[in-house]
Design an enzyme around this catalytic site. Structure first.
Site, PDB file in Angstrom:
ATOM      1  N   GLU A 244     -19.571  -6.999  18.168  1.00 59.56           N
ATOM      2  CA  GLU A 244     -18.658  -7.998  17.611  1.00 59.56           C
ATOM      3  C   GLU A 244     -17.270  -7.860  18.244  1.00 59.56           C
ATOM      4  O   GLU A 244     -16.683  -8.851  18.672  1.00 59.56           O
ATOM      5  CB  GLU A 244     -18.584  -7.812  16.090  1.00 59.56           C
ATOM      6  CG  GLU A 244     -18.134  -9.070  15.386  1.00 59.56           C
ATOM      7  CD  GLU A 244     -18.339  -9.016  13.877  1.00 59.56           C
ATOM      8  OE1 GLU A 244     -19.482  -9.174  13.434  1.00 59.56           O
ATOM      9  OE2 GLU A 244     -17.342  -8.815  13.164  1.00 59.56           O
ATOM     10  N   ARG A 270       8.053 -33.502  27.036  1.00 57.04           N
ATOM     11  CA  ARG A 270       9.107 -33.595  26.009  1.00 57.04           C
ATOM     12  C   ARG A 270      10.481 -33.399  26.652  1.00 57.04           C
ATOM     13  O   ARG A 270      10.716 -32.381  27.314  1.00 57.04           O
ATOM     14  CB  ARG A 270       8.863 -32.512  24.948  1.00 57.04           C
ATOM     15  CG  ARG A 270       9.929 -32.404  23.895  1.00 57.04           C
ATOM     16  CD  ARG A 270       9.861 -33.555  22.925  1.00 57.04           C
ATOM     17  NE  ARG A 270      10.822 -33.413  21.838  1.00 57.04           N
ATOM     18  CZ  ARG A 270      11.086 -34.395  20.992  1.00 57.04           C
ATOM     19  NH1 ARG A 270      10.463 -35.560  21.082  1.00 57.04           N
ATOM     20  NH2 ARG A 270      11.956 -34.211  20.030  1.00 57.04           N
TER      21      ARG A 270
END
Ligand SMILES: Cc1cc2nc3c(=O)[nH]c(=O)nc-3n(C[C@H](O)[C@H](O)[C@H](O)COP(=O)(O)OP(=O)(O)OC[C@H]3O[C@@H](n4cnc5c(N)ncnc54)[C@H](O)[C@@H]3O)c2cc1C
Length: 381
Positions: A244, A270
Site C-alpha cells: 500500500e 490570469r
C-alpha cells in the site's frame, strides 16, 4: 535503475488517462458534497481492468508487475479527479486482493480473486480500532477457536469501503499474551451472522470513498476463512502495508501533475497589474517548487517499484515514499489554492477539494509520524 517504459506500459498509461478523464469525472462536485460513492465509476474501472492490475491472469487479474501497477495508478490519479474513487480502488487492490494473492490457499484465491478483480465484490481491510490505530497490534478484537470454527468479537473503525463491502479481511488476536504473534487474519463475507456494519463516517476529504465502523458480535467463521496460518496476521498486515505504501501514493503523484499543469495554465492566463501572474516571482517560485516536489516524489515511488520488481527489500524506501509524497501533495495543493487566489477557495473550482482529499494521505497506511519512526528504525536509531 532503469525507468524506461516498454511500449506496452506507455500504451496502458495513455489508455488509462484517456479512459479516466472521459468516464470518471462527471458530477464530482455534487458527489463530493453528498459524500456519494460512484458504483458506476467503480464498475467501469473494473471493466477496464484496474482492480485486478497486479493479480495473475489465472485469477482474473491483468498480471502486471508492481512497477507497471504504479505507473497505471499514477495515470489513474492524473486522469481521474475523483480522488475518493481511486483511493477506494487502491485500498481494495492493495490491502485486500494482494494479501489473498500472497497468503491465500488455492481455494481462497479461486473463490475470491475473480470476484474482486471483476469489481463484482468490494474488499476491505479492517485493522484499526477505536483504541488502537498507530499501535495496531494492541488491538482488542479477539478470535476464539471452537472446534473447527473461530468466534470473533470486537470493533473496527475508519474502515474504507465498509458500508459497501462484500468481503472483509479482519484482523483479530487469538492470544493477547503473544502480542504481534497472536494476530490472525480472517476473510469474512458480508451477511455472516454477527458481522454488523456500523455507522458511516462523514469526513473532511475523500468524501466519495465511503468509510465506516464494523462490529463483531460472536461472529462465527469456519477454519477455511483463516487467511494464512494462526498468528500470521502481523506478517500479512506488514506485507499489505508495504504494497500500500509503495503504490497508493502513485495516484497522488498523478494528481500532483494534473494540479501543476492547471496552475501553470492559470499563471499564464490570469493577469494582474498588467501582466500574467506567472511573471511575478512569488508565483513562479511556487510553480518551480511544485515541479521539484512532483519529480522527486515520482522518482521515490518508481524506485520502490523498481526494487520490488527485482525482488529486493523496500520497507525503508516504501516508508520514505509514503511520507514524502503525501506531504508534498499537501504542500502543492496549498500552493495551488494560493496561486488561484479567491477562485482557489471556491468549491466549484475543485482546488479546495483536492486539498481536503490530500490531507488523508498523511494519516492512512500509517501516519507521517509513524513513517518517520520506521525510517529512523531502518537507520538503526
Ligand atoms: C482516509 C482514511 C482511510 C483509512 N482506511 C483504513 C482502512 O481501510 N482500514 C483500517 O484498518 N484503517 C484505516 N484507516 C485508519 C488509519 O490507519 C489510522 O487512522 C492511522 O493508522 C492512525 O491511527 P489513529 O487514527 O488511531 O491515530 P493515533 O494512532 O491515535 O495517532 C494520533 C496521533 O499521534 C501520533 N502518534 C501515535 N503514535 C506515535 C508514536 N509512536 N510516535 C509519534 N507519534 C505518534 C500519530 O502520528 C497521530 O499524529 C484510515 C484512515 C483514514 C484517514
Amino acid at each position: 535503475m532503469d525507468f524506461s517504459w516498454s511500449d506496452g506500459d506507455l500504451a496502458l498509461r495513455e489508455a488509462i488517462v484517456k479512459f479516466a478523464a472521459r468516464e470518471l469525472n462527471e458530477g464530482l462536485v455534487e458527489r463530493d458534497r453528498k459524500g456519494e460513492f460512484s458504483h458506476e465509476g467503480w464498475q467501469k474501472c473494473a471493466e477496464f481492468g484496474i482492480q485486478g492490475l497486479p493479480i495473475p491472469e489465472e485469477y482474473g487479474g491483468r498480471g502486471v508487475d508492481i512497477l507497471t501497477t504504479i505507473l497505471a495508478l499514477e495515470a489513474l490519479g492524473y486522469g481521474c479527479r475523483d480522488n475518493g474513487l481511486h483511493f477506494a480502488i487502491a485500498a481494495h487492490m492493495l490491502s485486500c486482493e494482494v494479501p489473498i494473492w500472497k497468503f491465500g490457499s488455492d481455494e481462497q484465491k479461486r473463490r475470491y480473486l475473480p470476484k474482486l478483480c471483476s469489481g463484482e465484490w468490494i474488499g476491505v481491510h479492517a485493522m484499526t480500532e477505536p483504541d488502537s490505530g498507530s499501535d495496531a497490534f494492541a488491538m482488542q478484537t479477539r478470535a476464539e477457536r471452537k472446534g473447527d470454527r473461530y468466534v470473533l468479537n470486537g470493533r473496527k473503525t475508519f474502515i474504507t469501503s465498509a458500508p459497501v463491502a462484500d468481503l472483509l479481511l479482519i484482523f483479530a488476536s487469538l492470544d493477547p499474551t503473544k502480542g504481534a504473534r497472536g494476530i490472525t487474519a480472517f476473510l469474512v463475507e458480508k451477511g455472516t451472522p454477527g458481522l454488523v456494519v456500523g455507522r458511516e463516517f462523514e469526513k473532511m476529504g475523500l468524501r466519495t470513498s465511503p468509510m465506516g465502523e464494523l462490529v463483531l458480535e460472536d461472529c462465527e467463521v469456519s477454519a477455511g476463512q483463516l487467511l494464512g496460518k494462526e498468528g500470521a496476521g502481523a506478517a500479512i498486515f506488514n506485507t499489505s502495508m508495504e504494497w500500500e505504501r509503495s503504490c497508493i501514493v502513485a495516484s497522488q503523484v498523478g494528481a500532483m501533475e494534473r494540479q501543476l499543469e492547471r496552475c501553470v495554465r492559470y499563471a499564464r492566463e490570469r493577469r494582474q497589474f498588467g501582466k500574467p501572474i506567472g511573471k511575478f516571482e512569488a508565483i513562479s517560485d511556487k510553480l518551480a517548487e511544485m515541479k521539484v516536489r512532483l519529480e522527486t516524489a515520482r522518482l521515490l515511488v518508481y524506485k520502490v517499484g523498481w526494487l520490488k520488481r527485482h525482488g529486493k527489500q523496500a520497507a525503508l524506501e516504501a516508508a520514505m515514499a509514503k511520507l514524502y509524497v503525501s506531504e508534498c501533495c499537501v504542500k502543492s495543493n496549498l500552493d495551488a489554492v494560493q496561486i488561484h487566489g479567491g477562485y482557489g477557495y471556491m468549491t466549484e473550482f475543485e482546488l479546495e477539494r483536492e486539498l481536503r482529499d490530500s490531507i488523508a494521505g498523511t494519516i492512512y497506511s500509517g501516519t507521517s509520524e509513524i513513517q518517520r519512526l520506521i525510517i529512523a528504525g531502518c537507520l538503526g536509531v
